[in-house]
Motif scaffolding. Sequence first.
Motif, PDB file in Angstrom:
ATOM      1  N   ILE A  11       0.854  -1.187   0.000  1.00 16.05           N
ATOM      2  CA  ILE A  11       0.000   0.000   0.000  1.00 16.05           C
ATOM      3  C   ILE A  11       0.892   1.239   0.000  1.00 16.05           C
ATOM      4  O   ILE A  11       1.689   1.435   0.911  1.00 16.05           O
ATOM      5  N   MET A  12       0.735   2.067  -1.015  1.00 17.36           N
ATOM      6  CA  MET A  12       1.545   3.278  -1.124  1.00 17.36           C
ATOM      7  C   MET A  12       0.802   4.452  -0.500  1.00 17.36           C
ATOM      8  O   MET A  12      -0.383   4.659  -0.775  1.00 17.36           O
ATOM      9  N   THR A  13       1.494   5.183   0.365  1.00 16.55           N
ATOM     10  CA  THR A  13       0.937   6.361   1.019  1.00 16.55           C
ATOM     11  C   THR A  13       1.977   7.473   0.977  1.00 16.55           C
ATOM     12  O   THR A  13       3.093   7.260   0.504  1.00 16.55           O
ATOM     13  N   ARG A  14       1.607   8.634   1.478  1.00 22.78           N
ATOM     14  CA  ARG A  14       2.544   9.741   1.625  1.00 22.78           C
ATOM     15  C   ARG A  14       2.630  10.045   3.112  1.00 22.78           C
ATOM     16  O   ARG A  14       1.618  10.065   3.801  1.00 22.78           O
ATOM     17  N   CYS A  15       3.833  10.282   3.597  1.00 26.54           N
ATOM     18  CA  CYS A  15       3.992  10.592   5.017  1.00 26.54           C
ATOM     19  C   CYS A  15       4.745  11.909   5.180  1.00 26.54           C
ATOM     20  O   CYS A  15       5.436  12.348   4.276  1.00 26.54           O
ATOM     21  N   GLY A  16       4.564  12.534   6.315  1.00 34.13           N
ATOM     22  CA  GLY A  16       5.295  13.753   6.617  1.00 34.13           C
ATOM     23  C   GLY A  16       4.397  14.899   7.009  1.00 34.13           C
ATOM     24  O   GLY A  16       3.278  14.704   7.481  1.00 34.13           O
ATOM     25  N   LEU A  17       4.881  16.114   6.768  1.00 32.00           N
ATOM     26  CA  LEU A  17       4.157  17.321   7.157  1.00 32.00           C
ATOM     27  C   LEU A  17       3.285  17.869   6.030  1.00 32.00           C
ATOM     28  O   LEU A  17       2.493  18.779   6.243  1.00 32.00           O
ATOM     29  N   HIS A  18       3.417  17.362   4.825  1.00 30.31           N
ATOM     30  CA  HIS A  18       2.583  17.717   3.676  1.00 30.31           C
ATOM     31  C   HIS A  18       2.527  19.229   3.433  1.00 30.31           C
ATOM     32  O   HIS A  18       1.455  19.799   3.186  1.00 30.31           O
ATOM     33  N   PRO A  31       6.409  17.058  15.436  1.00 26.76           N
ATOM     34  CA  PRO A  31       7.094  17.062  14.148  1.00 26.76           C
ATOM     35  C   PRO A  31       6.970  15.754  13.366  1.00 26.76           C
ATOM     36  O   PRO A  31       7.483  15.661  12.267  1.00 26.76           O
ATOM     37  N   GLN A  32       6.313  14.733  13.917  1.00 28.97           N
ATOM     38  CA  GLN A  32       6.298  13.440  13.225  1.00 28.97           C
ATOM     39  C   GLN A  32       5.441  13.429  11.962  1.00 28.97           C
ATOM     40  O   GLN A  32       5.697  12.671  11.049  1.00 28.97           O
ATOM     41  N   GLY A  33       4.402  14.261  11.889  1.00 26.32           N
ATOM     42  CA  GLY A  33       3.574  14.319  10.691  1.00 26.32           C
ATOM     43  C   GLY A  33       2.475  13.274  10.688  1.00 26.32           C
ATOM     44  O   GLY A  33       2.150  12.690  11.716  1.00 26.32           O
TER      45      GLY A  33
END
Length: 63
Positions: A11-18, A31-33
């Motif tokens: 499963i492809m996702t996006r992680c972070g603060l966007h 700060p983990q997002g």
Amino acid sequence: MSYRLFKNFGIMTRCGLHCAPAAQRTLGTYPQGTVRFSFSHFNSIKDVDFTIKALRKSIVSSS
């Protein structure tokens, strides 16, 4: 979580603060997002069910 979902379930996702660190601070996720899923009309209910099951398994295994 994003890496675990891809590695174990494909499963492809996006992680972070966007590009929204201020919003992340407001949400309490800085700060983990966060992990973002991008469902569209190309996905089926079966895809969503699979993702929910994968999330449950990943959360339980990380506890």
